[in-house]
Scaffold this active site. Structure first.
Site, PDB file in Angstrom:
ATOM      1  N   TYR A  19     -13.191   7.831 -16.054  1.00 28.99           N
ATOM      2  CA  TYR A  19     -13.301   6.663 -15.175  1.00 28.99           C
ATOM      3  C   TYR A  19     -13.690   5.432 -15.977  1.00 28.99           C
ATOM      4  CZ  TYR A  19     -15.009   3.417 -11.680  1.00 28.99           C
ATOM      5  OH  TYR A  19     -15.223   2.271 -10.925  1.00 28.99           O
ATOM      6  N   ASP A  39       0.838  -1.186   0.000  1.00 23.15           N
ATOM      7  CA  ASP A  39       0.000   0.000   0.000  1.00 23.15           C
ATOM      8  C   ASP A  39       0.878   1.242   0.000  1.00 23.15           C
ATOM      9  OD1 ASP A  39      -3.131   0.483   0.479  1.00 23.15           O
ATOM     10  OD2 ASP A  39      -2.010   2.142   1.383  1.00 23.15           O
ATOM     11  N   PRO A  96     -17.472   2.560   3.685  1.00 15.65           N
ATOM     12  CA  PRO A  96     -17.764   3.783   4.432  1.00 15.65           C
ATOM     13  C   PRO A  96     -17.708   5.035   3.557  1.00 15.65           C
ATOM     14  CG  PRO A  96     -16.348   2.355   5.717  1.00 15.65           C
ATOM     15  CD  PRO A  96     -16.449   1.725   4.351  1.00 15.65           C
TER      16      PRO A  96
END
Length: 242
Positions: free
Chosen positions: A160, A39, A196
């Site tokens: 996108y 990450d 979330p």
């Protein structure tokens, strides 16, 4: 949860600190894999608690759009994965980004470059780095994350959609190139994922219609299992009920 066993398998997850990456890492760790977490962050790692699985290897500060950064990270994987040193059995590319809401002629070039980089270049760089190791061992699984939005361009989401379409084409091309070498390459096309961040962005939505990160992880695990050995170049829709 479905039962999979990835004992003695080394599974690399990019974007492992994100909502989907964390769920994928958790699922493979529960299935006894040697999980490698990559990450850009270095302090947001998911908590993996299966006492029967090898402890995860965490490699932070990895920019998956940068060849040198990924090359250095994969070198660490090859050298530090315990008894499985020298192997990468699965690569799961969960890094990605979403921006929408403006027509193409109003989108800043810098934002378009960012989307293409996060969604497409990241897959290219990660796969390009890992594939030689899989070729050397004669096996491997690669799973990329595209999107339902890759199937059709929509107003306000041109870049996108285009970037996720690239992921599908890369997946299909790699699958054709590698299927005779013992390597399976496939991708999943999630609909709206229940995270979330998405709930905060769309608080009035019906979250029950969205697909959970755990459900997407289950599909990814299937594609990495021996049961999917005959599947090459697939783009599997994972829409939930949306």
């Amino acid at each position: 949860m479905f039962q999979f066993d990835f004992t003695n398998r080394v599974v690399v997850v990019t974007g492992a600190a994100g909502a989907l990456g964390s769920a994928v890492a958790q699922a493979f760790h529960q299935a006894n894999a040697q999980v490698v977490l990559l990450d850009r962050s270095d302090n947001r790692w998911p908590v993996l608690s299966n006492p029967h699985a090898p402890p995860p290897l965490t490699i932070g500060n990895v920019n998956v759009m940068d060849e040198t950064s990924v090359t250095d990270a994969i070198a660490q994987v090859i050298n530090q994965t315990g008894q499985q040193t020298g192997r990468i059995d699965a690569l799961i590319n969960t890094v990605g980004g979403y921006r929408a809401g403006v027509p193409l002629h109003e989108m800043p070039v810098e934002e378009a470059d960012m989307l293409m980089g996060l969604n497409a270049r990241s897959v290219f760089v990660s796969c390009r780095t890992v594939i030689p190791h899989m070729l050397k061992q004669g096996s491997g699984k690669i799973i990329n994350i595209a999107s339902r939005g890759a199937l059709r361009g929509e107003a306000g989401a041109s870049i996108y959609s285009a970037s996720k379409s690239v992921v599908i084409r890369l997946t299909e091309s790699m699958a054709d190139e590698l299927k005779t070498q013992g390597i399976n390459v496939n991708c999943v096309l999630p609909g709206m994922i229940d995270t979330p961040a998405n709930r905060a962005a769309m608080p009035q939505a019906d979250f029950d219609q969205w697909v959970t990160t755990a459900a997407v992880a289950d599909v990814i695990m299937f594609l990495c299992s021996d049961a999917a050995r005959a599947i090459h170049g697939a783009s599997l829709p994972v829409y939930g009920r949306g």
